[in-house]
Design an enzyme around this catalytic site. Structure first.
Site, PDB file in Angstrom:
ATOM      1  N   GLU A  92       0.837  -1.209   0.000  1.00 26.74           N
ATOM      2  CA  GLU A  92       0.000   0.000   0.000  1.00 26.74           C
ATOM      3  C   GLU A  92       0.866   1.252   0.000  1.00 26.74           C
ATOM      4  O   GLU A  92       1.842   1.345   0.746  1.00 26.74           O
ATOM      5  CB  GLU A  92      -0.901  -0.024   1.242  1.00 26.74           C
ATOM      6  CG  GLU A  92      -2.309   0.406   0.987  1.00 26.74           C
ATOM      7  CD  GLU A  92      -3.073  -0.515   0.035  1.00 26.74           C
ATOM      8  OE1 GLU A  92      -3.166  -0.163  -1.163  1.00 26.74           O
ATOM      9  OE2 GLU A  92      -3.573  -1.546   0.477  1.00 26.74           O
ATOM     10  N   HIS A  93       0.480   2.193  -0.863  1.00 28.40           N
ATOM     11  CA  HIS A  93       1.220   3.450  -1.042  1.00 28.40           C
ATOM     12  C   HIS A  93       2.663   3.184  -1.491  1.00 28.40           C
ATOM     13  O   HIS A  93       3.561   3.967  -1.201  1.00 28.40           O
ATOM     14  CB  HIS A  93       1.190   4.313   0.230  1.00 28.40           C
ATOM     15  CG  HIS A  93      -0.161   4.955   0.443  1.00 28.40           C
ATOM     16  ND1 HIS A  93      -0.438   6.242   0.064  1.00 28.40           N
ATOM     17  CD2 HIS A  93      -1.303   4.448   0.965  1.00 28.40           C
ATOM     18  CE1 HIS A  93      -1.707   6.514   0.361  1.00 28.40           C
ATOM     19  NE2 HIS A  93      -2.257   5.439   0.906  1.00 28.40           N
ATOM     20  N   THR A  94       2.854   2.082  -2.164  1.00 28.24           N
ATOM     21  CA  THR A  94       4.176   1.768  -2.713  1.00 28.24           C
ATOM     22  C   THR A  94       4.225   2.067  -4.208  1.00 28.24           C
ATOM     23  O   THR A  94       5.305   2.253  -4.758  1.00 28.24           O
ATOM     24  CB  THR A  94       4.503   0.270  -2.493  1.00 28.24           C
ATOM     25  OG1 THR A  94       3.355  -0.489  -2.877  1.00 28.24           O
ATOM     26  CG2 THR A  94       4.828  -0.017  -1.036  1.00 28.24           C
ATOM     27  N   ASP A  95       3.041   2.105  -4.873  1.00 29.65           N
ATOM     28  CA  ASP A  95       3.077   2.223  -6.348  1.00 29.65           C
ATOM     29  C   ASP A  95       3.741   3.516  -6.812  1.00 29.65           C
ATOM     30  O   ASP A  95       4.612   3.498  -7.677  1.00 29.65           O
ATOM     31  CB  ASP A  95       1.690   1.991  -7.001  1.00 29.65           C
ATOM     32  CG  ASP A  95       0.608   2.978  -6.611  1.00 29.65           C
ATOM     33  OD1 ASP A  95       0.815   3.764  -5.656  1.00 29.65           O
ATOM     34  OD2 ASP A  95      -0.465   2.956  -7.257  1.00 29.65           O
ATOM     35  N   GLY A  99     -16.600   5.034  -3.741  1.00 27.61           N
ATOM     36  CA  GLY A  99     -16.024   5.595  -2.511  1.00 27.61           C
ATOM     37  C   GLY A  99     -15.646   4.530  -1.492  1.00 27.61           C
ATOM     38  O   GLY A  99     -15.405   4.841  -0.327  1.00 27.61           O
ATOM     39  N   ALA A 100     -15.568   3.272  -1.911  1.00 30.33           N
ATOM     40  CA  ALA A 100     -15.237   2.192  -0.966  1.00 30.33           C
ATOM     41  C   ALA A 100     -13.755   1.854  -1.004  1.00 30.33           C
ATOM     42  O   ALA A 100     -13.271   1.063  -0.213  1.00 30.33           O
ATOM     43  CB  ALA A 100     -16.059   0.950  -1.288  1.00 30.33           C
ATOM     44  N   SER A 148     -13.641   1.889  -8.271  1.00 28.64           N
ATOM     45  CA  SER A 148     -14.710   2.039  -9.261  1.00 28.64           C
ATOM     46  C   SER A 148     -14.266   3.029 -10.348  1.00 28.64           C
ATOM     47  O   SER A 148     -14.623   2.865 -11.518  1.00 28.64           O
ATOM     48  CB  SER A 148     -16.012   2.488  -8.607  1.00 28.64           C
ATOM     49  OG  SER A 148     -15.816   3.678  -7.896  1.00 28.64           O
ATOM     50  N   GLU A 195      -6.871  10.690 -14.925  1.00 20.33           N
ATOM     51  CA  GLU A 195      -7.186  10.986 -13.522  1.00 20.33           C
ATOM     52  C   GLU A 195      -6.241  12.062 -12.972  1.00 20.33           C
ATOM     53  O   GLU A 195      -6.665  12.978 -12.276  1.00 20.33           O
ATOM     54  CB  GLU A 195      -7.118   9.708 -12.696  1.00 20.33           C
ATOM     55  CG  GLU A 195      -7.971   9.816 -11.479  1.00 20.33           C
ATOM     56  CD  GLU A 195      -8.493   8.483 -10.974  1.00 20.33           C
ATOM     57  OE1 GLU A 195      -8.672   8.403  -9.771  1.00 20.33           O
ATOM     58  OE2 GLU A 195      -8.708   7.550 -11.761  1.00 20.33           O
ATOM     59  N   ASP A 219      -4.215   0.829  -9.673  1.00 21.26           N
ATOM     60  CA  ASP A 219      -5.629   0.518  -9.874  1.00 21.26           C
ATOM     61  C   ASP A 219      -5.948   0.274 -11.344  1.00 21.26           C
ATOM     62  O   ASP A 219      -6.636  -0.691 -11.704  1.00 21.26           O
ATOM     63  CB  ASP A 219      -6.499   1.660  -9.328  1.00 21.26           C
ATOM     64  CG  ASP A 219      -6.183   1.963  -7.872  1.00 21.26           C
ATOM     65  OD1 ASP A 219      -5.502   1.138  -7.232  1.00 21.26           O
ATOM     66  OD2 ASP A 219      -6.604   3.027  -7.385  1.00 21.26           O
TER      67      ASP A 219
HETATM   68  C1  GLA Z   1      -5.173   4.582  -4.291  1.00 18.50           C
HETATM   69  C2  GLA Z   1      -4.376   4.986  -5.523  1.00 18.50           C
HETATM   70  C3  GLA Z   1      -3.343   3.917  -5.890  1.00 18.50           C
HETATM   71  C4  GLA Z   1      -2.483   3.542  -4.676  1.00 18.50           C
HETATM   72  C5  GLA Z   1      -3.365   3.268  -3.450  1.00 18.50           C
HETATM   73  C6  GLA Z   1      -2.572   3.055  -2.191  1.00 18.50           C
HETATM   74  O1  GLA Z   1      -5.949   3.467  -4.567  1.00 18.50           O
HETATM   75  O2  GLA Z   1      -5.239   5.181  -6.629  1.00 18.50           O
HETATM   76  O3  GLA Z   1      -2.536   4.358  -6.951  1.00 18.50           O
HETATM   77  O4  GLA Z   1      -1.534   4.531  -4.402  1.00 18.50           O
HETATM   78  O5  GLA Z   1      -4.291   4.311  -3.205  1.00 18.50           O
HETATM   79  O6  GLA Z   1      -1.841   1.884  -2.252  1.00 18.50           O
END
Ligand code: GLA
Length: 384
Positions: free
Chosen positions: A36-39, A126-127, A131, A164, A176
């Site tokens: 998470e938050h690594t991309d 928003g989940a 989406s 986006e 995503d």
């Molecule tokens: C959101 C962002 C992704 C990613 C995640 C955290 O979903 O769209 O690019 O950074 O947060 O892992």
């Protein structure tokens, strides 16, 4: 959870436009198992596309416009010109994702053709289940189906992300869109966000994914998200790097007390999360449940204490699921944070126990209403 089907969406198209659609495309949402938050730090992620989708039923038009109808917004409909010039539509926010995608496709030199599009999705918005990325990928598939052009899935993901970032104004990473485009049935995808290479990791046949929506609406997402990105960049700059991927964990740990505490903790989350993601991919491939449970637990704690993106209610939900799993269920918050969903991975036989614990304890203790979302790892938009 109410789910849609291709047949139902074709029928809805017919009810609105008075004819049968010529084609139907779909793109899945995603759940991130770990990473998470690594991309946006050039790191590793391990998401799976899920069996909840954005569907688009479509037919060609003779003019160069799109007429787009959104089932999820009470059949609101808009007309979008097929040109690079696009205006934001504040009263139909959902349509901005489509406008951004049209703009990106035009900029990339695709020749687009007009069409009637009926869009319907069964992903809760928003989940934190992407989406928006699924809408972007479905729109690209729909537009290319109308014009008869082809696109590489990774290129589609990059155009969706650019839409986006540049048009909608959300500074998201690539995870995503990439998993929505390239997901594979029964597998998670280990993606190296530095070079966008990906390897499918097949889930053991008797393991299942359970997503639980915490009932906590995601707040402050954009501002906190962008702030985390900046903090990571600052931490990388301390080591004269532009991305944390280039920083060695040992060097970071040596800098404790020298680097300011906030940058240190943000970077420690990212670098240890990269390591956990590789371990998790290996554990998933081997069916090594205890290792997966351990690293998913550690990931949650790191998001809670170092990255500060969880909430007390979400922390409690993870504890309830982990306790009910008695060492046989990996559980952690998934997605950008500040609300949204928890993901659990466990053998099928354990899942009912997790569901019962959530139903019996969570609402009573926190006052938040959970939604149980059993999910299957599914094919991406360009693989189905
Ligand atoms: C959101 C962002 C992704 C990613 C995640 C955290 O979903 O769209 O690019 O950074 O947060 O892992």
């Amino acid at each position: 959870m109410n789910t849609l089907s291709e047949a139902r969406v074709s029928e809805l198209f017919g009810e609105f436009f008075g004819s049968h659609p010529k084609a139907l495309v779909k793109a899945p949402g995603r759940v991130n198992l770990i990473g998470e938050h690594t991309d946006y730090n050039g790191g590793f992620v391990l998401p799976a596309a899920i069996n909840y989708h954005t569907y688009i039923a479509l037919s060609p038009r003779t003019d160069r416009t799109l007429r787009v109808v959104a089932w999820n917004f009470d059949n609101a409909d808009v007309v979008i010109p097929l040109t690079e010039e696009q205006q934001e539509d504040e009263s139909n926010n959902w349509s901005n994702y489509i406008r951004g995608v049209v703009q990106q496709l035009c900029r990339a030199g695709f020749t687009l053709a007009g069409g009637d599009l009926y869009i319907a999705g069964d992903l809760p918005s928003g989940a934190g289940l992407s989406s928006s990325a699924s809408l972007e990928m479905a729109v690209i598939r729909a537009l290319l189906s109308l014009s008869g052009e082809v696109i590489a899935p990774t290129k589609a993901a990059l155009l969706g992300q650019a839409a986006e970032n540049q048009f909608v104004g959300c500074n998201c990473g690539i995870m995503d869109q990439l998993i929505s485009a390239r997901g594979q049935a029964n597998s998670a995808l280990l993606i190296d966000c530095q070079d966008l290479s990906a390897r499918a990791v097949t889930m053991p046949g008797d393991w299942e994914i359970l997503i639980v929506h915490s009932g906590v609406k995601r707040g402050l997402v954009d501002s906190e998200y962008n702030q985390r990105r900046q903090q990571c960049e600052q931490a990388a700059a301390h080591f004269d790097q532009t991305s944390l991927r280039a920083v060695d964990l040992g060097d970071l740990l040596d800098a404790e007390g020298i680097l300011d505490d906030l940058s240190f903790r943000r970077a420690r989350h990212v670098l240890t999360e990269n390591a956990r993601t590789l371990i998790a991919a290996d554990a998933l491939a081997k069916g090594d449940l205890s290792t997966l449970v351990k690293v998913m637990g550690e990931s949650h704690i790191s998001m809670r204490d170092d990255f500060n993106i969880t909430t007390p209610t979400i922390d409690r939900l993870v504890e309830i699921i982990a306790a009910a799993g008695e060492g046989q269920a990996g559980a952690r918050m998934t997605g950008g944070g500040f609300g949204g969903c928890v993901v659990a991975v466990a053998p099928a036989a354990v899942i009912p126990r997790l569901m019962a614990a959530v139903s019996h304890t969570y609402e009573q203790e926190t006052g938040c209403v959970p939604t149980l979302i059993p999910a299957k790892a599914s094919a991406g938009a360009f693989n189905n």
